[in-house]
Design a protein around this motif. Structure first.
Motif, PDB file in Angstrom:
ATOM      1  N   ARG A 164       0.817  -1.216   0.000  1.00 46.96           N
ATOM      2  CA  ARG A 164       0.000   0.000   0.000  1.00 46.96           C
ATOM      3  C   ARG A 164       0.848   1.263   0.000  1.00 46.96           C
ATOM      4  O   ARG A 164       0.397   2.317  -0.435  1.00 46.96           O
ATOM      5  N   THR A 165       2.072   1.163   0.538  1.00 48.92           N
ATOM      6  CA  THR A 165       2.895   2.350   0.739  1.00 48.92           C
ATOM      7  C   THR A 165       4.305   2.131   0.215  1.00 48.92           C
ATOM      8  O   THR A 165       4.730   1.005  -0.049  1.00 48.92           O
ATOM      9  N   ARG A 210      -9.002  -1.534  -5.169  1.00 46.75           N
ATOM     10  CA  ARG A 210      -8.063  -0.571  -4.609  1.00 46.75           C
ATOM     11  C   ARG A 210      -6.803  -0.509  -5.472  1.00 46.75           C
ATOM     12  O   ARG A 210      -6.355  -1.517  -6.018  1.00 46.75           O
ATOM     13  N   PHE A 270      -2.784  -0.138  -5.584  1.00 48.29           N
ATOM     14  CA  PHE A 270      -1.649  -0.407  -4.708  1.00 48.29           C
ATOM     15  C   PHE A 270      -0.388   0.257  -5.244  1.00 48.29           C
ATOM     16  O   PHE A 270      -0.266   0.529  -6.447  1.00 48.29           O
ATOM     17  N   SER A 271       0.547   0.492  -4.331  1.00 49.03           N
ATOM     18  CA  SER A 271       1.822   1.095  -4.728  1.00 49.03           C
ATOM     19  C   SER A 271       2.682   0.123  -5.519  1.00 49.03           C
ATOM     20  O   SER A 271       3.576   0.532  -6.251  1.00 49.03           O
ATOM     21  N   ASP A 290      -2.574  -8.437   1.658  1.00 52.53           N
ATOM     22  CA  ASP A 290      -2.221  -7.056   1.948  1.00 52.53           C
ATOM     23  C   ASP A 290      -2.428  -6.844   3.445  1.00 52.53           C
ATOM     24  O   ASP A 290      -2.536  -7.804   4.204  1.00 52.53           O
TER      25      ASP A 290
END
Length: 448
Positions: A110-111, A149, A151-152, A258
């Motif tokens: 996510r980051t 969603r 995602f990174s 995740d």
């Protein structure tokens, strides 16, 4: 075979009178004990495997069914690589469909911090020639499609596999029995018989078996048995909740995770789901006894574990569980044949919320069944695989820390050669029992 969960109400599959003597006695009928027995039998070693309840009825059938090299501790990885080869070998030998498939494992980021952790593992992967690769945010859909969603990025290992735990370990046990291993269910080991600082036998609820070699591979129960004989390991048990969906349209063939949700395709067309990283620790005497050993993990992942003040009666670290008992009378191992914790309501809510949020197109997820298991955790998230120095002939393979299913065949091969005094082929220094008493700092494995 019906899908999990197993219980002590299930029929006994392996039963025979206990022998008077055995070259090796293995305590615990999970994947590590069963695989060790197979590899000992391959060398014509006489083996008796004792299980207090049912083969694979605890964490060996309650796990996610992932067989992964991805994200492993660097010291575990060589054994996992061997284990993956052995999975294929054992699946061929047992001649049963255990759901073994090469479908890959994917971690979703996510980051940027998540991606940085993945990049750290890529150095380990490169050293071992893994097919692990990083995927940027624009290409995540190529490894896990249809998610709502963005995602990174992601990390994926296409050669990783999956199998059905409730099929695989019982099938391996049947293979072990065909190789001559004597497996006895409903036979708790109450104590070890120690004479002159060495193993002389094991005392079971059905009588004594003379032996000079015993392997403790009892998962969450290992610490309780070892402590009775003056051997302390900082093992705790954490509850992990899992759910299985009804069959769904195929949206991902392998396993992925995740922060909120982990999922894995099953052979019946459904998916096995779990919260991304949330576990529950029942606080008992061992939680206080070993608290300082767990501080590094707690500080590194302060929100990864929740706590309840006391374990239900009969659990390994319950306040009411006896820490000493007479080998002539019923032990705690007979009082709870199968450790069968109730799934957490909040975890199930988290599972539903996480999956519905990631894949809203399927509507509210329909769960076929739910369960929980107790993971035998260690402070550094790697197992103990060693001989006990103070007691000749006593070996330990426990504390798999939620990694036992995938690495199980590799640990079984290693343990079998350790018992026989053969070359191991791997460096076991990281897994030594003395690391918790020789002043070594607790070194955590990867945080992924």
């Amino acid at each position: 075979m019906p899908m999990f969960p197993f219980s002590e109400a299930d029929p006994v599959q392996h039963s025979s009178p206990i022998p008077n003597a055995s070259e090796v006695v293995i305590i615990g009928g999970g994947i590590v004990g069963v695989c060790t027995a197979i590899f000992l039998a391959n060398r014509d070693v006489q083996v008796t495997l004792l299980e207090k309840g049912r083969i694979a009825a605890e964490q060996s059938s309650r796990n996610w069914g992932w067989i992964r090299k991805q994200g492993r501790d660097a010291d575990e990885l060589p054994i996992v690589i061997e284990a993956c080869r052995l999975w294929r070998q054992l699946a061929d030998e047992c001649r049963e469909d255990i759901g073994l498939r090469q479908t890959g494992v994917t971690y979703l980021a996510r980051t940027a911090k998540d991606m940085a952790a993945f990049e750290d593992f890529m150095k380990i992967a490169a050293a071992h020639d893994l097919d692990t690769r990083l995927v940027d945010g624009d290409d995540v859909s190529s490894v896990a499609s249809g998610m709502s969603r963005r995602f990174s990025g992601a990390m994926t290992t296409p050669s990783d596999m999956r199998a059905e735990p409730w099929l695989a370990v019982p099938a391996f046990a049947r293979l072990a029995a065909r190789k001559g291993v004597r497996i006895i269910e409903n036979c708790a080991v109450r104590a070890l018989d120690i004479a002159g600082g060495r193993v002389a036998g094991v005392c079971t609820e059905h009588g004594k078996i003379a032996t000079s070699i015993a392997l403790v591979a009892g998962g969450a129960w290992s610490s309780l048995l070892l402590r009775k004989h003056g051997v302390s390991i900082p093992q705790l048990s954490v509850r992990a909740t899992v759910a299985a969906t009804e069959p769904l349209p195929a949206f991902h063939a392998g396993a992925a995770m995740d922060d909120d949700i982990a999922f894995r395709r099953r052979h019946d067309g459904g998916y096995t789901l779990a919260p991304g990283g949330s576990h529950l620790l029942y606080v008992g005497p061992n939680s206080f006894r070993h608290a300082t050993k767990y501080l590094p993990a707690l500080l590194a992942h302060p929100l990864g574990t929740r706590y309840l003040p006391a374990a239900p009666s009969g659990f390994p670290d319950s306040w009411s569980t006896p820490r000493d008992w007479n080998a002539e009378t019923p032990s705690p191992f007979e009082q709870m044949r199968v450790l069968n914790p109730a799934p957490g309501k909040s975890d199930l809510t988290s599972i539903r919320r996480g999956f519905d949020s990631l894949y809203p197109r399927f509507g509210p997820v329909r769960l076929k069944t739910t369960w929980a298991g107790m993971i035998d955790a260690m402070p550094d998230v790697v197992p103990v695989v060693d001989q006990v120095a103070a007691i000749n002939g006593l070996f330990v393979a426990t504390g798999m820390s939620g990694h036992g299913f995938g690495i199980g065949p590799g640990i079984g091969r290693v343990a079998s050669d350790l018992i026989q005094g053969n070359g191991i082929g791997h460096n076991l220094h990281r897994f030594r029992l003395s690391r918790f008493t020789d002043g070594s700092a607790i070194r955590l494995g990867p945080a992924i």
